[in-house]
Scaffold this motif. Structure first.
Motif, PDB file in Angstrom:
ATOM      1  N   GLN A 238      40.648  31.157 -13.551  1.00 37.67           N
ATOM      2  CA  GLN A 238      39.834  30.568 -12.608  1.00 37.67           C
ATOM      3  C   GLN A 238      40.339  29.213 -12.592  1.00 37.67           C
ATOM      4  OE1 GLN A 238      35.602  30.453 -14.286  1.00 37.67           O
ATOM      5  NE2 GLN A 238      35.089  30.449 -12.435  1.00 37.67           N
ATOM      6  N   HIS A 241      43.125  29.271  -9.836  1.00 39.84           N
ATOM      7  CA  HIS A 241      41.612  29.996  -8.673  1.00 39.84           C
ATOM      8  C   HIS A 241      42.082  28.291  -7.284  1.00 39.84           C
ATOM      9  CE1 HIS A 241      39.697  31.917  -5.060  1.00 39.84           C
ATOM     10  NE2 HIS A 241      39.055  31.319  -5.802  1.00 39.84           N
ATOM     11  N   TYR A 242      40.583  27.917  -8.790  1.00 34.31           N
ATOM     12  CA  TYR A 242      40.372  26.470  -7.888  1.00 34.31           C
ATOM     13  C   TYR A 242      41.606  25.443  -7.368  1.00 34.31           C
ATOM     14  CZ  TYR A 242      35.825  28.324  -9.538  1.00 34.31           C
ATOM     15  OH  TYR A 242      34.227  28.707  -8.984  1.00 34.31           O
ATOM     16  N   ARG A 245      42.901  25.992  -4.704  1.00 33.11           N
ATOM     17  CA  ARG A 245      41.939  25.618  -3.250  1.00 33.11           C
ATOM     18  C   ARG A 245      42.495  23.972  -2.998  1.00 33.11           C
ATOM     19  NH1 ARG A 245      37.289  29.263  -3.071  1.00 33.11           N
ATOM     20  NH2 ARG A 245      36.951  27.756  -1.136  1.00 33.11           N
TER      21      ARG A 245
END
Length: 430
Positions: A238, A241-242, A245
């Motif tokens: 996670q 993933h951030y 971004r």
């Protein structure tokens, strides 16, 4: 082919030049005169007397930083070209010579110290070997230049020919002054107004570019640290993933700052005689890759298309911006047509002029009236975070610097057509 093979009227004798001077003296801008007709009469007189193929009148614009072609006659074909632009930053020696000499006589123009910088971009593609140019003086200052361009074997300009060229320039100054007294605005003044608006936008761009330069450094640092975070061993999916971004957002920031910095620059370019069809053919593969499989692309020329005078890389950048705009307007796919042709359009002096027209037509979502009215304003965008608001501004900047113009035809739900009109500098290659 040189004009002498077509004319045979100017033999270089004192009598022939005296007769031509009498014709020049009789030119007058009366109440019903059209500027184009006067220019063409003058150009024919000069072409016959000096036995040259091309005669052009170029006017200084943009605070003397550029010359814009008002009219250029190709004698053998009787074609008229107009609107092309030469910028002082691209041809500094030539512009300096205009301020220092009554005539610029280049017997072998591609190797002359005053005109050699025009060789690869202008003289050689058009077969011009000798130039005899005379600055046009208005109010004691250089206001433009009349160019006599010889095609064929290089020739040596005589003192009598130099004197006659200066007389042509003086006649232009007189006739232009008579015309201005009767007309509040000319096409050159209209172009000047548009350049002033561009300069205001460029000043805003330079201010933004200064901020963008500093911001780019900050973004680069943040991007570097974010990439390091992604390399941390056993990083939670996670978190990775951030982090990705964040990387995407920062890369978008880099692209935005680069676009802003580019908009704020006014660097020298390399304009040259350009075949629009060949340039579009060269770019077509790249366009198809950018558009993907959901958008059909068609590139098509109509008839014999004239050549223009502009930087090839700037032309590609202009087209790239238009293609990307069209792609973004068709998120569900569609069609993109790029057509090009010689097109007769209204000039600013209520005259007709032939330009090379490039039409970029998409089947996308179209624009409402507010969007059309603001499309050329810096940083105006309908794409939210995905847009810089500079795409069409840069297109307008590129086209205007080449002496052309841009128009938009669009309705919501009916797609958009961008119409690019570029001034011709020569006929199509046979």
């Amino acid at each position: 082919m040189g004009a002498e093979s077509q004319q045979g009227e100017g033999d270089g004798s004192p009598a022939s030049f005296e007769a031509a001077r009498m014709q020049l003296a009789k030119l007058h801008a009366g109440p019903g005169s059209r500027l184009r007709d006067l220019w063409l009469q003058l150009a024919e007189i000069a072409a016959r007397a000096l036995e040259v193929e091309r005669v052009g009148v170029w006017i200084l614009v943009d605070d003397d930083r550029a010359l814009r072609c008002r009219y250029l006659l190709q004698f053998s074909s009787q074609q008229v070209f107009q609107g092309a632009v030469l910028r002082a930053q691209d041809f500094p020696s030539y512009f300096q010579a205009l301020q220092q000499h009554r005539t610029v006589a280049a017997d072998h123009a591609p190797s002359s110290s005053t005109t050699s910088e025009l060789g690869p971009s202008y003289l050689e593609p058009l077969g011009i070997t000798s130039l005899l140019d005379a600055p046009i003086y208005v109010g004691g200052k250089v206001a433009g230049v009349v160019c006599h361009e010889h095609i064929g074997a290089p020739r040596t300009w005589s003192p009598a020919e130099n004197d006659f060229a200066a007389a042509v320039a003086d006649t232009i100054a007189r006739v232009y002054g008579e015309y201005e007294h009767r007309h509040a605005e000319t096409a050159v003044e209209s172009y000047q107004r548009h350049l002033m608006e561009l300069h205001r936008m460029e000043a805003l761009g330079r201010m933004a570019a200064g901020v963008a330069h500093d911001f780019r450094g900050i973004v680069s640092i943040a991007l570097g640290f974010t990439e390091l975070i992604r390399r941390v061993p056993n990083l939670a999916p996670q978190a990775d993933h951030y982090a990705q971004r964040v990387v995407d957002a920062l890369q978008r920031g880099q692209s935005l700052t680069q676009e802003i910095m580019s908009f704020g620059k006014d660097d020298p370019i390399s304009p040259r005689v350009l075949d629009v069809g060949a340039a579009l053919s060269k770019c077509s593969h790249m366009f198809r890759v950018l558009l993907g499989n959901s958008i059909r692309l068609r590139v098509r020329g109509s008839g014999s298309v004239s050549r223009v005078f502009m930087d090839a890389s700037q032309f590609e950048r202009m087209m790239l911006n238009l293609v990307l705009n069209a792609r973004d307007a068709m998120p569900s796919g569609g069609g993109l047509d790029i057509d090009y042709e010689d097109s007769v359009v209204g000039d600013e002096d209520d005259e007709s002029a032939t330009y090379v027209a490039v039409y970029v037509k998409d089947t996308g979502i179209g624009m409402d009236e507010t969007t059309r009215m603001n499309a050329f304003k810096p940083f105006f965008t309908t794409k939210g975070d995905r847009g810089t608001g500079l795409g069409l501004v840069i297109v307008d900047q590129i086209v205007s610097r080449a002496g052309g113009r841009v128009k938009i035809d669009s309705e919501v739900g009916k797609g958009t057509t961008l119409q690019i009109y570029l001034p011709r500098i020569a006929a199509a290659v046979r």
